[in-house]
Design a protein around this motif. Structure first.
Motif, PDB file in Angstrom:
ATOM      1  N   HIS A 224       1.192   2.909   8.995  1.00 32.69           N
ATOM      2  CA  HIS A 224       2.472   2.000   8.673  1.00 32.69           C
ATOM      3  C   HIS A 224       2.590   0.677   9.495  1.00 32.69           C
ATOM      4  O   HIS A 224       2.793  -0.515   8.969  1.00 32.69           O
ATOM      5  N   ALA A 225       2.135   0.775  10.986  1.00 35.62           N
ATOM      6  CA  ALA A 225       2.133  -0.484  11.738  1.00 35.62           C
ATOM      7  C   ALA A 225       1.115  -1.308  11.340  1.00 35.62           C
ATOM      8  O   ALA A 225       1.078  -2.553  11.196  1.00 35.62           O
ATOM      9  N   LEU A 226      -0.375  -0.812  11.042  1.00 37.95           N
ATOM     10  CA  LEU A 226      -1.538  -1.454  10.645  1.00 37.95           C
ATOM     11  C   LEU A 226      -0.954  -2.216   9.218  1.00 37.95           C
ATOM     12  O   LEU A 226      -1.362  -3.449   9.121  1.00 37.95           O
ATOM     13  N   ALA A 227      -0.401  -1.617   8.332  1.00 37.06           N
ATOM     14  CA  ALA A 227       0.042  -2.295   7.221  1.00 37.06           C
ATOM     15  C   ALA A 227       0.767  -3.456   7.275  1.00 37.06           C
ATOM     16  O   ALA A 227       0.686  -4.699   6.808  1.00 37.06           O
ATOM     17  N   ASN A 228       1.832  -3.369   8.170  1.00 35.52           N
ATOM     18  CA  ASN A 228       2.541  -4.334   8.697  1.00 35.52           C
ATOM     19  C   ASN A 228       1.825  -5.555   9.212  1.00 35.52           C
ATOM     20  O   ASN A 228       2.185  -6.731   8.959  1.00 35.52           O
TER      21      ASN A 228
ATOM     22  N   VAL B 223       0.867  -1.168  -0.103  1.00 34.50           N
ATOM     23  CA  VAL B 223       0.207   0.024   0.093  1.00 34.50           C
ATOM     24  C   VAL B 223       0.702   1.075   0.163  1.00 34.50           C
ATOM     25  O   VAL B 223       2.130   1.032   0.627  1.00 34.50           O
ATOM     26  N   LEU B 224       0.183   2.483  -0.508  1.00 33.66           N
ATOM     27  CA  LEU B 224       1.208   3.596  -0.575  1.00 33.66           C
ATOM     28  C   LEU B 224       0.577   4.495   0.674  1.00 33.66           C
ATOM     29  O   LEU B 224      -0.557   4.635   0.878  1.00 33.66           O
ATOM     30  N   LEU B 225       1.748   5.015   1.336  1.00 37.05           N
ATOM     31  CA  LEU B 225       1.488   5.948   2.635  1.00 37.05           C
ATOM     32  C   LEU B 225       2.316   7.359   1.879  1.00 37.05           C
ATOM     33  O   LEU B 225       3.643   7.407   1.885  1.00 37.05           O
ATOM     34  N   ILE B 226       1.443   8.237   1.762  1.00 41.03           N
ATOM     35  CA  ILE B 226       1.849   9.712   1.337  1.00 41.03           C
ATOM     36  C   ILE B 226       2.252  10.527   2.579  1.00 41.03           C
ATOM     37  O   ILE B 226       1.249  10.956   3.482  1.00 41.03           O
ATOM     38  N   VAL B 227       3.161  10.720   2.886  1.00 40.32           N
ATOM     39  CA  VAL B 227       3.663  11.571   4.200  1.00 40.32           C
ATOM     40  C   VAL B 227       2.914  13.088   3.875  1.00 40.32           C
ATOM     41  O   VAL B 227       2.237  13.468   5.226  1.00 40.32           O
TER      42      VAL B 227
END
Length: 265
Positions: free
Chosen positions: A149-153, A133-137
């Motif tokens: 970020h933790a949830l994606a992991n 997934v993409l996380l845009i700062v």
């Protein structure tokens, strides 16, 4: 309101409509029932993340893609490391159906490329087979970024943390993100300056896998990014408009590997 703000506002509206149809508890269950996410190899040679992209806010309509799965198979045949699927509807004409089509068509990892601003979207991504997934700062505050970020992991997915400037890169580095993207597109006016990549790449921590995003029109751009330290390039427009996506992916991959080898040696 910036272009990003406007896009995110639309994303939230569309999300609420989907949430009415499938509640959070149900989408969580669907995510749990999905096949495990496929691992994305962060240590492989230089590669291409090839994108299924019908249109963009900066260029409008790009390509008629009746079957994203067919395009994804061409990308995979050309040696793509992963397939990026735009699922944002209003500005990019994407959908979760596109993600489903690509996931069913290829065995390589698939990235859900969207504006991820709510927990629901991560379970939704996993339920539809996303591996990344993409996380845009720029779209998230540091607390949201860390939590997402933790949830994606936790869901088994790899997060591509996208940055645009030095301040955002510092945030990604503080997060300890192993996969960092540097997007050379200005989110305020949508202009692209590929020269932004090298200074940021030089500040990235060793061991981090760097993705150059935007600005790839041909092999020369790939070479420039590889020379500056990119481990991957994410390419959409040049592939969907070039006429031979399989050959283009193969050429970009070979060019990047050749130039990256020179830098490493």
């Amino acid at each position: 309101m910036t272009v990003l703000d406007d896009i995110v506002a639309g994303v939230r509206e569309d999300l609420e409509e989907r949430r009415k149809q499938v509640g959070l508890s149900e989408i969580v269950e669907r995510a749990r029932a999905a096949e495990p996410a496929r691992a994305f190899d962060l240590d492989a040679d230089f590669g291409v993340i090839a994108e299924v992209k019908r249109r963009s806010p900066s260029r409008g309509d790009l390509a008629h893609i009746p079957d994203p799965g067919t395009l994804a198979r061409l990308y995979a045949a050309g040696g793509a490391r992963a397939i990026s699927v735009l699922t944002e509807a209003r500005r990019f004409s994407g959908s979760l159906d596109d993600l489903d089509s690509v996931r069913a068509a290829v065995d390589i990892p698939v990235l859900r490329k969207d504006f991820m601003v709510d927990e629901y979207q991560f379970h939704e991504a996993r339920a539809h087979g996303a591996d990344l997934v993409l996380l845009i700062v720029a779209a998230l505050d540091p607390t949201q970024l860390s939590e997402f970020h933790a949830l994606a992991n936790d869901l088994g997915m790899t997060a591509l943390v996208e940055t645009h400037n030095e301040a955002e890169l510092e945030i990604a580095m503080d997060l300890g993100a192993p996969l960092i993207g540097v997007n050379t597109r200005n989110l305020k006016d949508l202009s692209v300056d590929t020269g932004r990549f090298a200074p940021l790449a030089a500040r990235a921590p060793k061991g981090c896998t760097l993705v150059a995003e935007s600005g790839v029109a041909g092999p020369a751009d790939v070479a420039g990014y590889a020379d500056a330290g990119a481990d991957l390039v994410l390419v959409g427009e040049a592939l969907v408009t070039g006429g031979d996506p399989e050959a283009a992916v193969a050429t970009f991959t070979a060019t990047g590997q050749e130039h990256r080898a020179r830098v490493v040696s």
